[in-house]
Design a protein around this motif. Structure first.
Motif, PDB file in Angstrom:
ATOM      1  N   LEU A 113       0.625  -1.254  -0.017  1.00 19.29           N
ATOM      2  CA  LEU A 113      -0.117   0.112   0.017  1.00 19.29           C
ATOM      3  C   LEU A 113       0.958   1.540   0.040  1.00 19.29           C
ATOM      4  CD1 LEU A 113      -2.930  -0.743   2.238  1.00 19.29           C
ATOM      5  CD2 LEU A 113      -3.177  -0.317  -0.004  1.00 19.29           C
ATOM      6  N   ASN A 114       2.034   1.266   0.781  1.00 14.48           N
ATOM      7  CA  ASN A 114       2.878   2.235   0.827  1.00 14.48           C
ATOM      8  C   ASN A 114       4.173   2.214  -0.094  1.00 14.48           C
ATOM      9  OD1 ASN A 114       4.177   0.560   2.386  1.00 14.48           O
ATOM     10  ND2 ASN A 114       4.416   1.781   4.296  1.00 14.48           N
ATOM     11  N   LEU A 115       4.106   1.123  -0.929  1.00 12.37           N
ATOM     12  CA  LEU A 115       5.308   0.718  -1.851  1.00 12.37           C
ATOM     13  C   LEU A 115       5.540   2.088  -2.617  1.00 12.37           C
ATOM     14  CD1 LEU A 115       7.275  -1.636  -2.805  1.00 12.37           C
ATOM     15  CD2 LEU A 115       5.614  -1.536  -4.823  1.00 12.37           C
ATOM     16  N   PRO A 116       6.681   2.709  -2.737  1.00 13.99           N
ATOM     17  CA  PRO A 116       6.827   3.953  -3.585  1.00 13.99           C
ATOM     18  C   PRO A 116       6.341   3.910  -5.072  1.00 13.99           C
ATOM     19  CG  PRO A 116       8.634   3.505  -2.125  1.00 13.99           C
ATOM     20  CD  PRO A 116       8.040   2.356  -2.284  1.00 13.99           C
ATOM     21  N   LEU A 117       5.961   4.773  -5.618  1.00 12.06           N
ATOM     22  CA  LEU A 117       5.680   4.610  -7.075  1.00 12.06           C
ATOM     23  C   LEU A 117       6.653   4.991  -7.866  1.00 12.06           C
ATOM     24  CD1 LEU A 117       2.252   6.918  -6.714  1.00 12.06           C
ATOM     25  CD2 LEU A 117       2.329   4.599  -6.610  1.00 12.06           C
ATOM     26  N   GLY A 118       7.069   3.759  -8.657  1.00  9.54           N
ATOM     27  CA  GLY A 118       8.057   3.828  -9.417  1.00  9.54           C
ATOM     28  C   GLY A 118       8.253   3.666 -10.979  1.00  9.54           C
ATOM     29  N   ASN A 119       9.097   3.030 -11.567  1.00  9.03           N
ATOM     30  CA  ASN A 119       9.504   3.172 -13.088  1.00  9.03           C
ATOM     31  C   ASN A 119       8.861   1.602 -13.407  1.00  9.03           C
ATOM     32  OD1 ASN A 119      10.368   3.546 -15.558  1.00  9.03           O
ATOM     33  ND2 ASN A 119      12.216   2.635 -15.189  1.00  9.03           N
ATOM     34  N   SER A 120       7.350   1.639 -13.355  1.00  4.66           N
ATOM     35  CA  SER A 120       6.755   0.381 -13.547  1.00  4.66           C
ATOM     36  C   SER A 120       5.432   0.521 -14.152  1.00  4.66           C
ATOM     37  CB  SER A 120       6.689  -0.454 -12.428  1.00  4.66           C
ATOM     38  OG  SER A 120       6.132  -0.167 -11.321  1.00  4.66           O
ATOM     39  N   ASP A 121       4.626  -0.288 -14.363  1.00  9.99           N
ATOM     40  CA  ASP A 121       3.335  -0.181 -14.454  1.00  9.99           C
ATOM     41  C   ASP A 121       2.575   0.287 -13.494  1.00  9.99           C
ATOM     42  OD1 ASP A 121       3.077  -0.596 -17.356  1.00  9.99           O
ATOM     43  OD2 ASP A 121       3.206  -2.720 -16.982  1.00  9.99           O
ATOM     44  N   ASP A 122       2.822  -0.138 -12.228  1.00 10.59           N
ATOM     45  CA  ASP A 122       2.460   0.013 -10.833  1.00 10.59           C
ATOM     46  C   ASP A 122       2.459   1.593 -10.687  1.00 10.59           C
ATOM     47  OD1 ASP A 122       1.570  -0.790  -8.036  1.00 10.59           O
ATOM     48  OD2 ASP A 122       3.224   0.793  -7.890  1.00 10.59           O
ATOM     49  N   GLY A 123       3.781   2.119 -10.886  1.00 13.67           N
ATOM     50  CA  GLY A 123       3.776   3.633 -10.761  1.00 13.67           C
ATOM     51  C   GLY A 123       3.067   4.344 -11.610  1.00 13.67           C
ATOM     52  N   ARG A 124       3.219   4.010 -12.896  1.00 14.65           N
ATOM     53  CA  ARG A 124       2.651   4.766 -13.871  1.00 14.65           C
ATOM     54  C   ARG A 124       1.361   4.991 -14.024  1.00 14.65           C
ATOM     55  NH1 ARG A 124       0.488   3.030 -18.804  1.00 14.65           N
ATOM     56  NH2 ARG A 124       0.791   0.915 -18.401  1.00 14.65           N
ATOM     57  N   ILE A 125       0.507   3.856 -13.510  1.00 13.28           N
ATOM     58  CA  ILE A 125      -0.734   3.959 -13.435  1.00 13.28           C
ATOM     59  C   ILE A 125      -1.434   4.541 -12.278  1.00 13.28           C
ATOM     60  CG2 ILE A 125      -3.012   2.336 -13.161  1.00 13.28           C
ATOM     61  CD1 ILE A 125      -1.447   0.476 -15.093  1.00 13.28           C
ATOM     62  N   PHE A 126      -0.749   4.156 -11.110  1.00 12.17           N
ATOM     63  CA  PHE A 126      -1.294   4.880  -9.783  1.00 12.17           C
ATOM     64  C   PHE A 126      -0.960   6.343  -9.732  1.00 12.17           C
ATOM     65  CE2 PHE A 126      -1.613   0.369  -8.019  1.00 12.17           C
ATOM     66  CZ  PHE A 126      -2.887   0.491  -7.676  1.00 12.17           C
ATOM     67  N   ALA A 127       0.343   6.606 -10.239  1.00  8.70           N
ATOM     68  CA  ALA A 127       0.639   7.941 -10.349  1.00  8.70           C
ATOM     69  C   ALA A 127      -0.292   8.977 -11.136  1.00  8.70           C
ATOM     70  CB  ALA A 127       2.149   8.210 -10.802  1.00  8.70           C
ATOM     71  N   ARG A 128      -0.722   8.393 -12.279  1.00  5.65           N
ATOM     72  CA  ARG A 128      -1.744   9.101 -13.065  1.00  5.65           C
ATOM     73  C   ARG A 128      -2.929   9.229 -12.376  1.00  5.65           C
ATOM     74  NH1 ARG A 128      -4.045   5.827 -17.326  1.00  5.65           N
ATOM     75  NH2 ARG A 128      -5.845   5.820 -15.765  1.00  5.65           N
ATOM     76  N   ALA A 129      -3.416   8.125 -11.655  1.00  5.60           N
ATOM     77  CA  ALA A 129      -4.657   8.325 -10.761  1.00  5.60           C
ATOM     78  C   ALA A 129      -4.444   9.410  -9.625  1.00  5.60           C
ATOM     79  CB  ALA A 129      -5.062   7.046 -10.301  1.00  5.60           C
TER      80      ALA A 129
END
Length: 530
Positions: free
Chosen positions: A32-48
């Motif tokens: 839940l608190n994993l830093p948003l980084g250079n991945s689909d996880d980071g890309r998608i959650f950062a946009r949201a």
């Protein structure tokens, strides 16, 4: 006190389903608190996260109902550094809005944090397990094959990595399960019809594949109603009206079909309104044309692929870092065949397989770039696994019946071992942990006064669509290469991937970083601006 009735409920299959859902959430909870980084996880959650932040900071209208991405500027508009971007360059509305609306509500209620950005999608992803169980039970599948299918689904790297992102087939499965039930219900209650209508609306707001599934789910409900009414008429020796097409439509139409149709239309109109409020129709058309082609032009590669190369790449994606295990790839075709042969699962397999194929093969450019576009194939495969397991179960008769439980337990053990490798091995490392180092570096630098002075952030090769930089530092970002070194200002900062340090980056800058991690380093641009 445990009465026999309560004990039976505890031993029911639904208790096992609930435990699997809870287990999935427990596996995801540390992230839940994993830093948003250079991945689909980071890309998608950062946009949201950026869009939700803008909704609350700018207001509903100014943020285009949560579609604005300021300060992140979309690279395809080729906006020069330090210039004012056009509104369309800081707006992103290419997908149905349900995920975004849920994130807006979560951020408004819980505050602006990665945890708030993730929590609703984690819950929806875990609910996918219950939706799959509801579907398989609605079509008449026994609990043993149902639970094995659920374990197959959650043991894939695809599910572990991507189901948590709110872009899966969750709502598609939920509506398919509801329609499977409605096909058999003679007179569903008014509240059931209201509920399924709301579910259809949410499905039409969830994803493009969910919207596409409606074109198959509505006829499936119609034909199911028609078949059920014919069976009832035959059993009661009744004569149904056969006055042409009108009579045929009247026999197949039902209040349930009306509820689903109205709900789907309402959800579709809300989706269309949100998209067109923020994005010009010509841009949406251009994106469709772009995704259906075979030309790839990104910072990472420039290629025009053949269909054979495309198939090879998709198969490689499927086996990469245990996104699917070797044994599941061996069972892929037998499972699909079993799912299509079994009359109970044929409809759901056709629906889920059709939308998975359309996403992969109709939009080949997107599937070439994004591994996650192959994730929907897990749905028809899991349904097929249930049918295959049930067919194998029925082979054991007489004295051999006693072998069913130990064989099922052995199969479940294989799936749990596979899941353990996914969670503790290279799948998590490649898709989540290592890319998250980029976000961890940015978290370190957030309060640095030198970062506060920066006007923009540069990033170098090996970093893709870094919305997460803008999420953490609240600054626009541009890719840095030798062609634009002249645009650098001394106050700018640069994010570098440690295994791809460009030759123009001075070693002394890397030796004295603003923040550093194992995989990424944030440096000052002062040495390059001299």
């Amino acid at each position: 006190m445990l009465t026999p009735g309560r004990l039976a409920r505890l031993r029911s299959g639904w208790t096992a389903v609930a435990l699997i859902c809870i287990g999935v959430l427990l596996l995801w909870a540390p992230d839940l608190n994993l830093p948003l980084g250079n991945s689909d996880d980071g890309r998608i959650f950062a946009r949201a996260g950026i869009q939700a932040r803008n909704f609350w900071d700018l207001g509903p209208l100014e943020s285009s109902l949560g579609a604005r991405t300021d300060p992140f500027i979309r690279a395809e508009f080729e906006v020069p550094p330090r210039t004012e971007p056009p509104p369309e360059a800081v707006t992103y509305a290419h997908h149905p809005p349900l995920k975004q609306f849920l994130t807006i509500v979560s951020v408004g209620a819980l505050g602006d944090s990665p945890q708030a950005v993730r929590i609703t999608d984690f819950l929806l992803g875990a609910a996918t397990v219950a939706f799959m169980a509801a579907l398989l039970r609605a079509v008449g599948m026994q609990w043993g094959p149902t639970l094995l299918a659920l374990l197959v689904m959650v043991s894939t790297g695809f599910f572990y990595v991507y189901a948590r992102m709110g872009i899966s087939f969750s709502m598609l499965l939920a509506l398919t399960a509801a329609i499977a039930w409605l096909r058999q219900a003679e007179r569903p209650s008014r509240w059931a019809l209201v509920g399924v209508g709301a579910l259809a609306a949410l499905t039409a707001m969830h994803s493009w594949i969910a919207i596409a599934s409606l074109a198959l789910l509505l006829p499936w409900l119609f034909l199911g109603t028609l078949k059920r009414r014919r069976s009832v008429a035959d059993a009661r020796s009744l004569t149904l009206p056969t006055t042409g097409v009108a009579g045929w439509l009247r026999r197949g139409w039902s209040p349930a079909l009306t509820a689903v149709t109205v709900g789907a239309l309402l959800g579709g109109l809300l989706t269309a309104g949100w998209l067109l409020n923020a994005t010009d129709i010509s841009e949406l058309s251009e994106r469709v044309a772009f995704r259906t082609g075979n030309d790839v032009s990104t910072a990472a590669e420039q290629v025009q692929f053949t269909f054979g190369e495309f198939l090879q790449r998709q198969w490689t994606f499927a086996g990469h870092e245990l996104l699917t295990s070797w044994w599941l790839r061996l069972l892929f075709l037998p499972a699909l065949a079993a799912g299509l042969i079994d009359r109970r699962t044929r409809g759901p397999v056709v629906v889920t397989l059709a939308v998975a194929m359309s996403l992969t093969f109709a939009l080949q450019q997107g599937a070439w770039i994004h591994r996650l576009w192959n994730f929907p194939w897990v749905a028809p495969t899991s349904i097929g696994i249930a049918a295959l397991a049930d067919a194998i179960r029925r082979l054991f008769r007489g004295r051999a019946v006693r072998l069913r439980a130990p064989l099922g337990a052995a199969a479940a053990a294989v799936m749990l071992v596979t899941l353990a490798f996914v969670v503790t091995g290279s799948t998590r490392d490649f898709y989540l942990e290592r890319p998250a180092d980029a976000g961890a570096v940015l978290e370190q630098a957030q309060d640095d006064p030198r970062v506060a002075e920066a006007e923009l952030v540069w990033f170098t090769s090996g970093i893709w669509t870094p919305r997460w930089i803008s999420y953490y530092l609240d600054l626009p970002v541009w890719m840095l290469d030798e062609s634009n070194l002249g645009h650098i200002a001394a106050t700018d900062v640069i994010l570098v991937r440690n295994d791809r340090v460009p030759s123009f980056v001075p070693p002394e800058s890397m030796a004295a970083p603003l923040a550093a991690g194992e995989e990424y380093t944030l440096i000052s641009a002062a040495a390059l601006a001299e």
